[in-house]
Design an enzyme around this catalytic site. Structure first.
Site, PDB file in Angstrom:
ATOM      1  N   HIS A  65      39.195  39.028  39.076  1.00 37.39           N
ATOM      2  CA  HIS A  65      38.111  39.431  39.912  1.00 37.39           C
ATOM      3  C   HIS A  65      38.424  39.372  41.146  1.00 37.39           C
ATOM      4  O   HIS A  65      39.188  38.554  41.856  1.00 37.39           O
ATOM      5  CB  HIS A  65      36.823  38.831  39.596  1.00 37.39           C
ATOM      6  CG  HIS A  65      35.904  39.279  38.136  1.00 37.39           C
ATOM      7  ND1 HIS A  65      35.190  38.599  37.740  1.00 37.39           N
ATOM      8  CD2 HIS A  65      36.007  40.449  37.722  1.00 37.39           C
ATOM      9  CE1 HIS A  65      34.585  38.844  36.722  1.00 37.39           C
ATOM     10  NE2 HIS A  65      35.060  40.366  36.731  1.00 37.39           N
ATOM     11  N   ASP A  67      36.953  38.483  43.994  1.00 39.54           N
ATOM     12  CA  ASP A  67      37.031  37.071  45.022  1.00 39.54           C
ATOM     13  C   ASP A  67      37.846  36.189  44.660  1.00 39.54           C
ATOM     14  O   ASP A  67      37.799  35.106  45.188  1.00 39.54           O
ATOM     15  CB  ASP A  67      35.244  36.583  44.884  1.00 39.54           C
ATOM     16  CG  ASP A  67      35.110  36.473  43.412  1.00 39.54           C
ATOM     17  OD1 ASP A  67      35.622  37.113  42.368  1.00 39.54           O
ATOM     18  OD2 ASP A  67      34.376  35.432  43.098  1.00 39.54           O
ATOM     19  N   HIS A 140      34.197  34.841  30.162  1.00 41.83           N
ATOM     20  CA  HIS A 140      33.599  35.271  31.418  1.00 41.83           C
ATOM     21  C   HIS A 140      33.685  36.775  31.745  1.00 41.83           C
ATOM     22  O   HIS A 140      33.727  37.473  32.601  1.00 41.83           O
ATOM     23  CB  HIS A 140      34.851  34.846  32.815  1.00 41.83           C
ATOM     24  CG  HIS A 140      34.084  35.067  34.148  1.00 41.83           C
ATOM     25  ND1 HIS A 140      32.611  35.179  34.402  1.00 41.83           N
ATOM     26  CD2 HIS A 140      34.379  35.738  35.108  1.00 41.83           C
ATOM     27  CE1 HIS A 140      32.431  35.379  35.679  1.00 41.83           C
ATOM     28  NE2 HIS A 140      33.598  36.078  36.207  1.00 41.83           N
TER      29      HIS A 140
END
Length: 304
Positions: A65, A67, A140
């Site tokens: 991801h 970030d 996740h």
């Protein structure tokens, strides 16, 4: 050894928290820095810290991801301009190699040091005479990993006072005895170093988790850890939202530390909905379950 938080926010940067990146300073142990995740702006955070990119030895990416990885191409490129010459190894899920290769190629970036990229699978991914690193998959939605670092046990301390009582003269013999060797003294006596060495010093254990919902794999990674670093994106009352977005709450992290027999829990990856005062309340929530809990702020450091 020191744990330094460069970014502690979730999803997007805020005024108080940059996105995720955590450094372990091992300057005394191996003259190196290890980095876990590299969100956008990480190299700017490093400029405000004591970390030098030239000392960076390994980067561990938990998942892909943005970030957690958008700062990686810039950091890799900048290392060339800041004296980085030694090999750097990046570990991460499948796809991290393509992300790095494409980013560097399309931007015309040239590295002045050897770069190795290893796409990990659950199990042991690194071992030398100081450290073992293992990883396992989390929950996740995309491939996300937690990492467990286990330091090798250190030799016990030589009992110099007892040797003195035995009439062993200080000097080069002590070094041999510290290595557990048998030595012959000037008076003809033979001394066995093993008999004068204390028990081994247990190596430290650090568990650093990527984004995840609570799941069984976490316990083995956190077992008896000196420090567990775990996301706590949401407060306990938002358990259903956390499950929906595949994240953890404060109490999820605290329960893990409790059942795993960890010594210290540090919460990170905090949603921007929580200001500084609300963040302290998150910490209090976790402490109700696991008292030895802290919540990380950007640039916070913890001695390991």
């Amino acid at each position: 050894m020191e744990l330094i938080f460069l970014g502690t926010g979730a999803g997007v940067p805020s005024k108080n928290r940059n996105v995720t990146s955590i450094a372990i300073s091992m300057l005394n142990e191996r003259n190196a820095i290890w980095l876990f995740d590299c969100g956008e702006g990480t190299q700017h955070q490093i400029l405000r810290s004591s970390i030098r990119l030239s000392k960076l030895e390994k980067i561990f990416i938990t998942h892909l991801h943005g970030d957690h990885i958008f700062g990686l191409p810039g950091l890799l490129s900048s290392r060339s301009f800041q004296g980085g010459e030694t090999e750097l190894t990046v570990y991460g899920p499948t796809g991290i190699a393509a992300f790095i290769e494409n980013s560097l190629e399309l931007s015309g970036s040239h590295l002045t040091y050897p770069l190795q990229v290893i796409e990990v699978e659950p199990g042991e991914i690194f071992r030398d005479n100081q450290w073992q690193v293992v990883c396992d998959e989390l929950d996740h939605g995309i491939s996300s990993f937690g990492y467990r670092l286990v330091e090798a046990d250190k030799p016990g301390t030589l009992d110099a006072a007892r040797l003195k009582q035995e009439g062993v003269p200080a000097g080069p013999l002590y070094q041999e005895l510290k290595q557990g060797k048998k030595v012959t003294l000037p008076d003809g006596r033979m001394i066995d170093g093993e008999a004068f060495i204390g028990p081994k010093q247990k190596g430290r254990i650090i568990a650093i988790f990527g984004d995840t919902r609570p799941q069984e794999n976490e316990r083995a990674l956190a077992e008896n850890a000196d420090i567990v670093v775990h996301e706590a994106t949401f407060e306990a009352s938002k358990e259903e939202m956390a499950k929906e977005y595949m994240h953890s709450t404060t109490t999820d992290a605290a329960k893990l530390a409790q059942i795993a027999g960890a010594k210290h829990l540090i919460l990170t990856h905090i949603s921007s909905r929580y200001d500084k005062e609300a963040s302290l309340q998150l910490c209090d929530e976790a402490r109700e379950v696991f008292p030895n809990t802290d919540i990380a702020e950007d640039f916070a450091s913890f001695t390991i």
